[in-house]
Scaffold this motif. Structure first.
Motif, PDB file in Angstrom:
ATOM      1  N   PRO A   1     -45.607 -54.623 -51.323  1.00  0.00           N
ATOM      2  CA  PRO A   1     -44.795 -53.992 -50.282  1.00  0.00           C
ATOM      3  C   PRO A   1     -45.515 -54.006 -48.936  1.00  0.00           C
ATOM      4  O   PRO A   1     -46.746 -54.178 -48.878  1.00  0.00           O
ATOM      5  CB  PRO A   1     -44.619 -52.560 -50.800  1.00  0.00           C
ATOM      6  N   PRO A   2     -44.780 -53.845 -47.849  1.00  0.00           N
ATOM      7  CA  PRO A   2     -45.425 -53.789 -46.533  1.00  0.00           C
ATOM      8  C   PRO A   2     -46.335 -52.576 -46.421  1.00  0.00           C
ATOM      9  O   PRO A   2     -46.103 -51.550 -47.063  1.00  0.00           O
ATOM     10  CB  PRO A   2     -44.241 -53.700 -45.561  1.00  0.00           C
ATOM     11  N   THR A   3     -47.362 -52.723 -45.611  1.00  0.00           N
ATOM     12  CA  THR A   3     -48.343 -51.651 -45.442  1.00  0.00           C
ATOM     13  C   THR A   3     -48.270 -51.066 -44.045  1.00  0.00           C
ATOM     14  O   THR A   3     -47.676 -51.640 -43.138  1.00  0.00           O
ATOM     15  CB  THR A   3     -49.755 -52.195 -45.676  1.00  0.00           C
ATOM     16  N   ARG A   4     -48.910 -49.924 -43.894  1.00  0.00           N
ATOM     17  CA  ARG A   4     -48.945 -49.289 -42.576  1.00  0.00           C
ATOM     18  C   ARG A   4     -49.663 -50.190 -41.569  1.00  0.00           C
ATOM     19  O   ARG A   4     -49.261 -50.269 -40.397  1.00  0.00           O
ATOM     20  CB  ARG A   4     -49.648 -47.937 -42.663  1.00  0.00           C
ATOM     21  N   ALA A   5     -50.698 -50.893 -42.007  1.00  0.00           N
ATOM     22  CA  ALA A   5     -51.424 -51.792 -41.105  1.00  0.00           C
ATOM     23  C   ALA A   5     -50.521 -52.921 -40.613  1.00  0.00           C
ATOM     24  O   ALA A   5     -50.688 -53.408 -39.488  1.00  0.00           O
ATOM     25  CB  ALA A   5     -52.649 -52.358 -41.814  1.00  0.00           C
ATOM     26  N   GLU A   6     -49.570 -53.344 -41.439  1.00  0.00           N
ATOM     27  CA  GLU A   6     -48.672 -54.427 -41.041  1.00  0.00           C
ATOM     28  C   GLU A   6     -47.560 -53.935 -40.122  1.00  0.00           C
ATOM     29  O   GLU A   6     -47.140 -54.653 -39.212  1.00  0.00           O
ATOM     30  CB  GLU A   6     -48.058 -55.072 -42.286  1.00  0.00           C
ATOM     31  N   ILE A   7     -47.083 -52.734 -40.354  1.00  0.00           N
ATOM     32  CA  ILE A   7     -45.933 -52.255 -39.589  1.00  0.00           C
ATOM     33  C   ILE A   7     -46.344 -51.656 -38.243  1.00  0.00           C
ATOM     34  O   ILE A   7     -45.593 -51.706 -37.266  1.00  0.00           O
ATOM     35  CB  ILE A   7     -45.133 -51.213 -40.409  1.00  0.00           C
ATOM     36  N   THR A   8     -47.551 -51.102 -38.148  1.00  0.00           N
ATOM     37  CA  THR A   8     -47.968 -50.417 -36.926  1.00  0.00           C
ATOM     38  C   THR A   8     -47.911 -51.305 -35.677  1.00  0.00           C
ATOM     39  O   THR A   8     -47.370 -50.879 -34.647  1.00  0.00           O
ATOM     40  CB  THR A   8     -49.380 -49.826 -37.096  1.00  0.00           C
TER      41      THR A   8
END
Length: 204
Positions: A153-160
């Motif tokens: 799943p997408p991570t916070r590091a990717e979405i930020t």
């Protein structure tokens, strides 16, 4: 699909499609619009579901020239106004509103205002994957590795980084995905009031 007496639609809105049997029994479902308003036809994505009254009819029975009852466009809360910087975090068939938003952004020369992260199990399970990737979307597969990332799943590091400069986020997908995405966005620093969610599930 050609719509008689069509009213302007905004990216993110949907139509209600109703089927009516000879005995006046009705079944109806909501479908998000994929096309930009400048398109002469209205485009929908219909996922054929087992025992789905409406989806099976549209996929297997309906033919060019058939008349269908429709109501729309519907949805003020989830529509994009074409000028507010926004992020779409969408999953599975929930990518459809993001497709409409990227098409509208391109039509208006505002492609820089819409960022998209589309999540699917695999390339085969993610509709419009190639079109979204060509438009600059981040594509995430939860069960399929790519050269850019392992499955997951997408991570916070990717979405930020995608949130930088945006004012709104649109989330669309299954109830489980929507809950996950909304939590991820809040953890990445976006206010809950700036998140607009459209979720779907099995309809009885």
């Amino acid at each position: 699909m050609h719509v008689e007496d069509r009213h302007r639609h905004w990216p993110g809105q949907h139509y209600l499609i109703r089927l009516r049997a000879p005995d006046d029994y009705t079944a109806q479902r909501s479908y998000s619009v994929a096309s930009d308003d400048s398109d002469p036809l209205v485009e929908f994505l219909v996922e054929r579901l087992p025992a789905g009254e409406v989806s099976e009819f549209l996929a297997d029975v309906a033919e060019v020239g058939d008349l269908l009852e429709m109501r729309g466009p519907i949805g003020r809360w989830f529509r994009w106004d074409t000028y507010t910087p926004a992020l779409c975090l969408v999953g599975g068939t929930g990518v459809v509103p993001a497709v409409a938003m990227t098409r509208a952004a391109r039509h208006h020369g505002r492609s820089d205002l819409i960022r998209v992260m589309a999540v699917g199990r695999s390339p085969e399970a993610l509709p419009y994957a190639e079109e979204l990737a060509a438009a600059g979307a981040a594509i995430v597969y939860t069960r399929h590795p790519t050269s850019a990332r392992p499955p997951g799943p997408p991570t916070r590091a990717e979405i930020t980084p995608l949130l930088a400069g945006t004012q709104l986020a649109y989330v669309c997908g299954s109830s489980r995905f929507a809950d996950f995405a909304e939590t991820l966005l809040v953890e990445a620093g976006l206010s809950a009031e700036a998140i607009r969610v459209e979720r779907f599930g099995v309809t009885g």
